[in-house]
Enzyme design. Structure first.
Site, PDB file in Angstrom:
ATOM      1  N   VAL A 140      15.861  16.095   5.941  1.00  0.00           N
ATOM      2  CA  VAL A 140      14.891  16.506   6.956  1.00  0.00           C
ATOM      3  C   VAL A 140      14.149  17.721   6.422  1.00  0.00           C
ATOM      4  O   VAL A 140      14.758  18.615   5.819  1.00  0.00           O
ATOM      5  CB  VAL A 140      15.584  16.851   8.291  1.00  0.00           C
ATOM      6  CG1 VAL A 140      14.550  17.287   9.332  1.00  0.00           C
ATOM      7  CG2 VAL A 140      16.397  15.675   8.812  1.00  0.00           C
ATOM      8  N   CYS A 141      12.839  17.737   6.631  1.00  0.00           N
ATOM      9  CA  CYS A 141      12.033  18.897   6.275  1.00  0.00           C
ATOM     10  C   CYS A 141      12.152  19.205   4.777  1.00  0.00           C
ATOM     11  O   CYS A 141      12.073  18.314   3.947  1.00  0.00           O
ATOM     12  CB  CYS A 141      12.448  20.077   7.152  1.00  0.00           C
ATOM     13  SG  CYS A 141      11.259  21.428   7.281  1.00  0.00           S
TER      14      CYS A 141
END
Length: 253
Positions: A140-141
């Site tokens: 994520v991210c």
């Protein structure tokens, strides 16, 4: 008239009551014991300075998969603080205690946390080792930058936080795609922070099926209707982007 405040009363309705009756178990004390499900073993890596929603958003979704086990993992057991240092999440296992996972998730962080993680050879070796036998490796991210530093994204398409896209593509052999999540083989990368929830629902559909993932989405009432239409960097003005990054920088330690 007194009303007992219980989970049974809160989740009212025929469907909820029937489901609760079917799964009810005797009280065992004040502390819940983590389940040891026969389903997928999902490990979420924590490291100093991660962004809070990156691990916890997907954990909320993936922990609802039938018989799944979700475990927070870090270099050492114990509390690991976020990029703001205001909140900590407890890692129940150290990386030395985990040698196999069905699903690995690497969250993102601010500059300090991301740079430290991508230069932490102990973490990178563990990520590579787990990836060899995982069914799914996810991020994520800016967690995608950590995966790239581990060499897992070479020659692949991936996404990341919008402000880190240029760095990801110019530093590593990665083709950046501005999407909420991108699948490349068994690797799924999500864009920034909230995109982890979208990615987790997609992953849930791959692990189980579309009906189960849709039911989880309803269970957590994920129906985003934000008050502002400012979540897409492609549509944001330079001033808004600068303001967003400044707010992040000011809130981080």
């Amino acid at each position: 008239m007194k009303h007992a405040t219980t989970r049974r009363n809160v989740l009212r309705g025929t469907v909820a009551t029937a489901a609760l009756a079917a799964t009810a178990a005797p009280a065992t004390g004040a502390h819940a014991v983590p389940r040891g499900g026969a389903g997928p073993h999902i490990g979420i890596l924590l490291y100093d300075g991660y962004s809070l929603l990156d691990p916890t958003g997907p954990a909320e979704v993936l922990s609802r998969l039938p018989d799944a086990t979700v475990t927070m993992i870090a270099e050492r057991r114990g509390a690991v603080r976020t990029d703001t240092a205001d909140v900590a999440v407890v890692a129940d296992r150290s990386i030395s205690e985990v040698d196999h996972l069905d699903v690995l998730l690497v969250p993102g962080a601010g500059n300090r946390g991301t740079v430290a993680a991508m230069n932490n050879e102990v973490l990178l070796r563990w990520i590579r080792r787990i990836h060899r036998h995982s069914q799914w490796t996810t991020s994520v991210c800016t967690g995608s930058i950590v995966l790239a530093a581990a060499g897992l994204l070479d020659g692949r398409e991936a996404t990341t936080y919008w402000a880190s896209a240029e760095y990801l593509q110019s530093t590593f052999d990665v083709t950046y795609l501005p999407r909420r999540y991108v699948r490349s083989g068994k690797i799924i990368t999500a864009a920034g922070v909230s995109a982890g929830v979208d990615m987790a629902l997609y992953l849930a559909s791959l692990i189980a099926d579309d009906d189960t993932a849709a039911a989880i989405q309803l269970a957590v009432e994920y129906d985003p209707q934000p008050p502002f239409h400012s979540g897409n960097a492609a549509d944001a003005s330079p001033q808004l982007k600068a303001r967003a990054l400044q707010l992040l920088a000011d809130s981080q330690v």
